[in-house]
Scaffold this active site. Structure first.
Site, PDB file in Angstrom:
ATOM      1  N   HIS A   1      -3.134   5.762  -2.200  1.00  0.00           N
ATOM      2  CA  HIS A   1      -2.296   4.604  -1.878  1.00  0.00           C
ATOM      3  C   HIS A   1      -2.367   3.556  -2.993  1.00  0.00           C
ATOM      4  CE1 HIS A   1      -1.831   0.562   0.075  1.00  0.00           C
ATOM      5  NE2 HIS A   1      -0.750   1.132   0.558  1.00  0.00           N
TER       6      HIS A   1
ATOM      7  N   GLU B   1      -0.123   4.599  -5.792  1.00  0.00           N
ATOM      8  CA  GLU B   1       1.280   4.315  -5.423  1.00  0.00           C
ATOM      9  C   GLU B   1       1.650   2.872  -5.759  1.00  0.00           C
ATOM     10  OE1 GLU B   1       3.468   2.579  -1.804  1.00  0.00           O
ATOM     11  OE2 GLU B   1       2.136   4.195  -1.148  1.00  0.00           O
ATOM     12  N   HIS B   2       0.780   1.937  -5.408  1.00  0.00           N
ATOM     13  CA  HIS B   2       1.029   0.530  -5.720  1.00  0.00           C
ATOM     14  C   HIS B   2       1.139   0.302  -7.225  1.00  0.00           C
ATOM     15  CE1 HIS B   2       0.259  -2.239  -2.107  1.00  0.00           C
ATOM     16  NE2 HIS B   2       0.420  -1.022  -1.612  1.00  0.00           N
TER      17      HIS B   2
ATOM     18  N   GLU C   1      -2.937  -5.999   3.023  1.00  0.00           N
ATOM     19  CA  GLU C   1      -2.149  -4.973   3.723  1.00  0.00           C
ATOM     20  C   GLU C   1      -2.997  -4.292   4.793  1.00  0.00           C
ATOM     21  OE1 GLU C   1       0.160  -0.802   2.642  1.00  0.00           O
ATOM     22  OE2 GLU C   1      -0.071  -2.324   1.075  1.00  0.00           O
TER      23      GLU C   1
END
Length: 411
Positions: free
Chosen positions: A60, A63-64, A135
Site C-alpha cells: 500500500h 501504491e502511494h 488513513e
C-alpha cells in the site's frame, strides 16, 4: 454504427499479459495496470534461502509513492490531459487506472511510465508516513471496515489476510525508502503484471506501447505461513456507539488451488444468492421475524492460501440472524438445491455480467479480477452459462460448516 474489433488478449515478447476490449463509438475509455502482489505478500525467500519479511502495509505504501515522480505528481499530469486517475491495494494485488474521453494514448504512456519508474527518497518516505497513518486512523473509525477486519481476525491466525491492508501505525514506521525499493523490485516483475484497456481505443498502438514495458524479474519466491482449517474465534465484538449493530457472518474454507478459482467463484456466486439472496427462503424468514429490512450483502473471496464467504448486514439481532442463516444452510444441505431456482440465478448472473460489458471502466475492473484467475471475460461468461448444478452442490456440502462460522459485530 462502426463494427467493434475483436477482444484481444495475449503476452508481449517481454512477458506482459494484456487484455484489450475495443468498443467503437464509446465516449469513455479506460486503462489499468494490475500488479498481482498486495498486502498479503510479506514473506519471501531469496535465491540463497535468504528470508525477506516486509512490514505490514508495504504494498500500500508503494501504491502511494509511485504517483510521486522525480518530474512531479502523476495525478496532476493525468488531470492536465483530462483524465481521472486512481489506485488501490488489497490483499492480492495493486491496481493503477485511469478513465478519459480524449488523449488516451498520452495518458496510457503516463500510466506505463510512472509504474515502471519508482522514485523513493528518504525525505518523501518520511513525509508519507503521517498521511498513511491518518488513513489507518480513518479506517479504524469506519464500522464497515472494522466489522469486516474483525471477522478476518476471528477466522485466521497466521495468514496475512488478517492484517490491515495499510498496515498498523507501528509497522508503517518501520518502512524506509530502501524497504520500498526492495519490495518494488520483488513485487513489480513483468510476469506478475497485466495491462487492461477498454473503450474506443487504438489496439495497434496499445500493443506497441505494451512492448516497451521493461522485462523485470526476481529470484525471490513468496510463501505463506501455515494456516489451519479451523477458525480462531467464533465471536468478535466491538462497541462504537452505533444506533444499530453492524455485523458480518463469515465462513472459512480450506484454501483452493488456483486452477479451481474461477469455477469456485462462479459456483459460490450461485450458492450465496440461493442461500441469502432477495428471493431466498432465509430472507423471507428473516423479514417475517423482523430481523432484516433488506437482504444481506454477500461475497466470496479466494486467493493464495485462503478462501472465505461473508454475509454483511445491519440489524438489532445479529446473533438470531446468524442462527437463522445456519439453519437455512443445514436445510439446503439436507434437501439439496432446486433446479428451477438454480436456472433463475443463472439468468440473473448472466444479466449482471452482460451489463458490465457495456461500461469500459466496469469491464476493466472486471478483467482485473478475472486476470487474477488467468481468465478472460469470455471464459467467465462460458463458466456462468455451463456450470453444472452438481458443482454448486458439491461446494454446498463440502465447504460450508457451522464449525467454521464466525460472527463479527460492531455495536
Amino acid at each position: 454504427m462502426a463494427r467493434n474489433e475483436k477482444n484481444q488478449q495475449g503476452k508481449t515478447k517481454n512477458g506482459l499479459q494484456y487484455y484489450i476490449f475495443p468498443k467503437k463509438e464509446f465516449g469513455e475509455k479506460a486503462a489499468a495496470i494490475v500488479v498481482k502482489r498486495g498486502s498479503n505478500h510479506l514473506f519471501w525467500k531469496g535465491e540463497n534461502g535468504e528470508e525477506i519479511n516486509f512490514p505490514q502495509g508495504t504494498a500500500h505504501f508503494i501504491e502511494h509513492k509511485l504517483f510521486q515522480q522525480e518530474w512531479g505528481d502523476a495525478f496532476t499530469k493525468f488531470a492536465q490531459n483530462g483524465a481521472s486517475a486512481n489506485a488501490f491495494t488489497d490483499g492480492d494485488k495493486t491496481v493503477y487506472y485511469f478513465t478519459c474521453r480524449e488523449k488516451f494514448v498520452e495518458n496510457l504512456k503516463i500510466l506505463l511510465d510512472f509504474v515502471q519508474k519508482p522514485y523513493f527518497t528518504k525525505e518523501d518516505t518520511e513525509q508519507e508516513k503521517s498521511i498513511i497513518t491518518s488513513e489507518i486512523t480513518m479506517y479504524d473509525d469506519d464500522p464497515n471496515w472494522v466489522v469486516y477486519h474483525q471477522m478476518l481476525q476471528g477466522m485466521y491466525e497466521n495468514h496475512p489476510i488478517r492484517n490491515q491492508i495499510a498496515g498498523r501505525a507501528e509497522t508503517v514506521q518501520e518502512i524506509t525508502a530502501d524497504t520500498l525499493q526492495k519490495a518494488y523490485e520483488t513485487y513489480y516483475t513483468i510476469g506478475n503484471m497485466a495491462l487492461i484497456c477498454a473503450g474506443d481505443v487504438p489496439v495497434r498502438q496499445i500493443r506497441v506501447l505494451a512492448e516497451t514495458v521493461k522485462k523485470r524479474e526476481t529470484d525471490a519466491r513468496v510463501y505463506f505461513p501455515m494456516e489451519k482449517n479451523e477458525i480462531l474465534e467464533k465471536y468478535q465484538e466491538r462497541k462504537m456507539g452505533l444506533s444499530q449493530p453492524n455485523f458480518q457472518i463469515g465462513f472459512k474454507f480450506p484454501s483452493i488451488p488456483k486452477e479451481d478459482w474461477l469455477k469456485s467463484r462462479i459456483a459460490m456466486g450461485f450458492l450465496l444468492e440461493l442461500l441469502a439472496g432477495e428471493s431466498s427462503h432465509f430472507y423471507q424468514k428473516a423479514y417475517e421475524k423482523e430481523l432484516l429490512d433488506e437482504p444481506l450483502g454477500s461475497a466470496f473471496f479466494c486467493g493464495e492460501g485462503y478462501a472465505f464467504a461473508s454475509f454483511s448486514g445491519v440489524g438489532e439481532h445479529p446473533e438470531e440472524t446468524a442462527e437463522l442463516l445456519s439453519k437455512e444452510l443445514n436445510r439446503l444441505q439436507k434437501n439439496g438445491l432446486d433446479w428451477m431456482d438454480f436456472r433463475r440465478i443463472r439468468k440473473k448472473m448472466l444479466g449482471r455480467f452482460l451489463r458490465r460489458l457495456d461500461s469500459p471502466i466496469s469491464l476493466c475492473m472486471g478483467q482485473i479480477e478475472w486476470a487474477m484467475m488467468d481468465a478472460t471475460a469470455a471464459e467467465v461468461m462460458d463458466c456462468i452459462k455451463t456450470l453444472p448444478m452438481a458443482e454448486a452442490e458439491k461446494l454446498l456440502q463440502n465447504a460450508f460448516s457451522d464449525t467454521t462460522m464466525v460472527l463479527s459485530v460492531v455495536r
